[in-house]
Design a protein around this motif. Structure first.
Motif, PDB file in Angstrom:
ATOM      1  N   ALA A  26       0.828  -1.207   0.000  1.00  0.00           N
ATOM      2  CA  ALA A  26       0.000   0.000   0.000  1.00  0.00           C
ATOM      3  C   ALA A  26       0.859   1.253   0.000  1.00  0.00           C
ATOM      4  O   ALA A  26       1.932   1.280   0.592  1.00  0.00           O
ATOM      5  CB  ALA A  26      -0.924   0.020   1.220  1.00  0.00           C
TER       6      ALA A  26
ATOM      7  N   GLY B  29      -6.594  -2.493  -9.195  1.00  0.00           N
ATOM      8  CA  GLY B  29      -6.257  -1.946  -7.880  1.00  0.00           C
ATOM      9  C   GLY B  29      -7.178  -0.807  -7.502  1.00  0.00           C
ATOM     10  O   GLY B  29      -8.128  -0.498  -8.231  1.00  0.00           O
ATOM     11  N   ASN B  30      -6.920  -0.192  -6.345  1.00  0.00           N
ATOM     12  CA  ASN B  30      -7.772   0.899  -5.869  1.00  0.00           C
ATOM     13  C   ASN B  30      -6.943   2.061  -5.342  1.00  0.00           C
ATOM     14  O   ASN B  30      -5.918   1.855  -4.702  1.00  0.00           O
ATOM     15  CB  ASN B  30      -8.665   0.431  -4.706  1.00  0.00           C
ATOM     16  N   MET B  31      -7.435   3.262  -5.590  1.00  0.00           N
ATOM     17  CA  MET B  31      -6.884   4.445  -4.956  1.00  0.00           C
ATOM     18  C   MET B  31      -8.057   5.254  -4.420  1.00  0.00           C
ATOM     19  O   MET B  31      -8.963   5.599  -5.177  1.00  0.00           O
ATOM     20  CB  MET B  31      -6.076   5.284  -5.950  1.00  0.00           C
ATOM     21  N   THR B  32      -8.057   5.499  -3.116  1.00  0.00           N
ATOM     22  CA  THR B  32      -9.152   6.286  -2.527  1.00  0.00           C
ATOM     23  C   THR B  32      -8.598   7.217  -1.453  1.00  0.00           C
ATOM     24  O   THR B  32      -7.448   7.097  -1.038  1.00  0.00           O
ATOM     25  CB  THR B  32     -10.211   5.393  -1.826  1.00  0.00           C
TER      26      THR B  32
ATOM     27  N   GLU C 158     -13.620   7.625  -3.812  1.00  0.00           N
ATOM     28  CA  GLU C 158     -12.721   7.835  -4.950  1.00  0.00           C
ATOM     29  C   GLU C 158     -12.554   9.326  -5.200  1.00  0.00           C
ATOM     30  O   GLU C 158     -13.322  10.140  -4.689  1.00  0.00           O
ATOM     31  CB  GLU C 158     -13.308   7.133  -6.180  1.00  0.00           C
TER      32      GLU C 158
ATOM     33  N   ILE D 240      -4.936   6.259   0.038  1.00  0.00           N
ATOM     34  CA  ILE D 240      -4.485   4.874   0.154  1.00  0.00           C
ATOM     35  C   ILE D 240      -4.583   4.252  -1.238  1.00  0.00           C
ATOM     36  O   ILE D 240      -5.627   4.329  -1.883  1.00  0.00           O
ATOM     37  CB  ILE D 240      -5.335   4.045   1.136  1.00  0.00           C
ATOM     38  N   ALA D 241      -3.462   3.681  -1.684  1.00  0.00           N
ATOM     39  CA  ALA D 241      -3.448   3.019  -2.995  1.00  0.00           C
ATOM     40  C   ALA D 241      -2.983   1.587  -2.798  1.00  0.00           C
ATOM     41  O   ALA D 241      -1.945   1.350  -2.171  1.00  0.00           O
ATOM     42  CB  ALA D 241      -2.506   3.752  -3.939  1.00  0.00           C
ATOM     43  N   THR D 242      -3.771   0.650  -3.289  1.00  0.00           N
ATOM     44  CA  THR D 242      -3.444  -0.773  -3.108  1.00  0.00           C
ATOM     45  C   THR D 242      -3.771  -1.562  -4.373  1.00  0.00           C
ATOM     46  O   THR D 242      -4.536  -1.113  -5.225  1.00  0.00           O
ATOM     47  CB  THR D 242      -4.288  -1.409  -1.978  1.00  0.00           C
TER      48      THR D 242
ATOM     49  N   GLN E 232      -4.626  -4.841  -3.678  1.00  0.00           N
ATOM     50  CA  GLN E 232      -5.461  -5.883  -3.062  1.00  0.00           C
ATOM     51  C   GLN E 232      -5.703  -5.497  -1.594  1.00  0.00           C
ATOM     52  O   GLN E 232      -4.919  -4.737  -1.019  1.00  0.00           O
ATOM     53  CB  GLN E 232      -4.663  -7.189  -3.148  1.00  0.00           C
TER      54      GLN E 232
ATOM     55  N   HIS F 261      -7.860  -3.590  -0.117  1.00  0.00           N
ATOM     56  CA  HIS F 261      -8.014  -2.149   0.116  1.00  0.00           C
ATOM     57  C   HIS F 261      -8.788  -1.867   1.401  1.00  0.00           C
ATOM     58  O   HIS F 261      -8.410  -0.996   2.194  1.00  0.00           O
ATOM     59  CB  HIS F 261      -8.717  -1.513  -1.087  1.00  0.00           C
TER      60      HIS F 261
END
Ligand SMILES: *[C@@H]1O[C@H](CO)[C@@H](O)[C@H](O)[C@H]1NC(C)=O
Ligand SMILES: *[C@@H]1O[C@H](CO)[C@@H](O)[C@H](O)[C@H]1NC(C)=O
Ligand SMILES: *[C@@H]1O[C@H](CO)[C@@H](O)[C@H](O)[C@H]1NC(C)=O
Length: 342
Positions: free
Chosen positions: A269, A293-296, A302, A318-320, A322, A324
């Motif tokens: 992360a 992936g995710n960035m929030t 978002e 937070i960017a991951t 997996q 998240h």
């Protein structure tokens, strides 16, 4: 009754009739041809495929300027003031020259889209060296990708001509990137992160359509986080409380670099708790999305990258690739505990 009577033609009446017909014919003809030409080529729809090609080139050409200035004796560095974190916010000739080349490259191909850059140069960009390239050739090299067009007013392009300027000055060149991000209706849609140093690599993705072979996602084998060099101490503390004392925390320069570390499996992360600008994170957001992936923000929402939105994100990040939710929940708990105890 006179059935065999003759019709007497009035010469003036005939002239008026013929003249009227000609007018109607001409009018209809022009009307129709105008209508057809409008249907064949919509005046200013934006081809996302062409924009992808131009965005990649802008990032690479900006990177060439950064390399060129790096080879000079004097980077001509000065301060833009202080960042939100209280750190010095430096700028060099490389930031400005890269900005001009990137901006020119994009505006020459797309004069009618909104572009937001980190730099607003003092000197006019017309004085910067102009680089010429053939946009049509670009479209050819991505010919396997299916095109899609959007309205120009829905497009916002974010450019970061030189991410990690402080590290650039310190010659920690592995952290340096140039970035272009295309948001459509506020959603990160095309992301380009170019590393001008090391072996010079370009990572790009058009979410849901295509990505460069360099974008190879791999989940980090252990839970470790990557944070900014400029406030590493504070985030290290926060992280060890939020995620457990045994979590490994490394620090690195450049938001673009840190997202790449999450994608390539060197970090699980990327955590940021202070304000961050959208040109720092939009391209990484698109790249992460392209690999699932995710960035929030820390609240799990978002980010909005439309032109009317704020250029700052103050909600943390937070960017991951997996897990998240695991990171969000723990960091949120830390912040709510903080509020209760203060
Ligand atoms: C982190 O925690 C240590 C020990 O608890 C403390 O000494 C230090 O000041 C903290 N650093 C920051 C930047 O908050
Ligand atoms: C992790 O980072 C190191 C350098 O810090 C690099 O050599 C390695 O290739 C990276 N790992 C992956 C999976 O990209
Ligand atoms: C992460 O992204 C995926 C796909 O874009 C989405 O379905 C999911 O809801 C996101 N998870 C979180 C926690 O935001």
């Amino acid at each position: 009754m006179n059935l065999g009577g003759t019709i007497r033609l009035n010469p003036l009446g005939v002239c008026v009739l013929i003249g009227g017909c000609v007018l109607i014919f001409v009018y209809m003809n022009f009307w129709t041809s105008d209508d057809i030409s409008r249907e064949v080529s919509p005046p200013d729809e934006i081809s996302l495929k062409k924009l992808l090609g131009v965005a990649i080139n802008a990032a690479v050409l900006g990177g060439e300027e950064v390399r060129r200035v790096n080879g000079l004796e004097n980077l001509n560095q000065r301060s833009k003031g202080k960042t939100d974190e209280g750190a010095n916010d430096p700028v060099t000739d490389a930031d400005f020259l890269s900005h001009c080349v990137m901006l020119q490259t994009l505006t020459r191909a797309f004069p009618n889209i909104k572009i937001i850059s980190e730099e607003k140069p003092r000197k006019k960009c017309e004085e910067a060296p102009s680089v010429v390239f053939d946009e049509n050739q670009l479209v050819e090299s991505y010919s396997e990708i299916e095109d899609m067009t959007v309205k120009p007013e829905d497009v916002t392009v974010w450019i970061d001509p030189l991410d990690a300027t402080q590290e650039f000055i310190e010659k920690l060149l592995q952290y340096v990137t140039t970035m272009v991000c295309v948001a459509v209706k506020g959603l990160p849609t095309i992301g380009v992160i170019h590393q001008p140093f090391k072996e010079s690599k370009t990572y790009w993705a058009w979410v849901g359509h295509s990505k460069s072979p360099s974008v190879k996602s791999q989940v980090s084998p252990q839970r470790n986080i990557i944070v900014s060099r400029s406030h590493a101490g504070e985030v290290k503390n926060i992280s060890q409380i939020a995620f457990g004392s045994d979590i490994d925390v490394t620090s690195a320069g450049g938001a673009g670099y840190k997202v790449l570390e999450v994608i390539n499996g060197n970090a699980s992360a990327y955590v940021h708790v202070t304000a961050i600008k959208k040109w720092d994170i939009c391209a990484g957001d698109a790249l992460l999305r392209s690999v699932g992936g995710n960035m929030t923000k820390i609240d799990g929402h978002e980010l909005d990258y439309s032109a009317k939105s704020s250029q700052f994100n103050r909600g943390g990040l937070i960017a991951t690739l997996q897990d998240h939710l695991w990171f969000i929940e723990r960091l949120q708990k830390f912040y709510s505990n903080e509020k209760l105890s203060s």
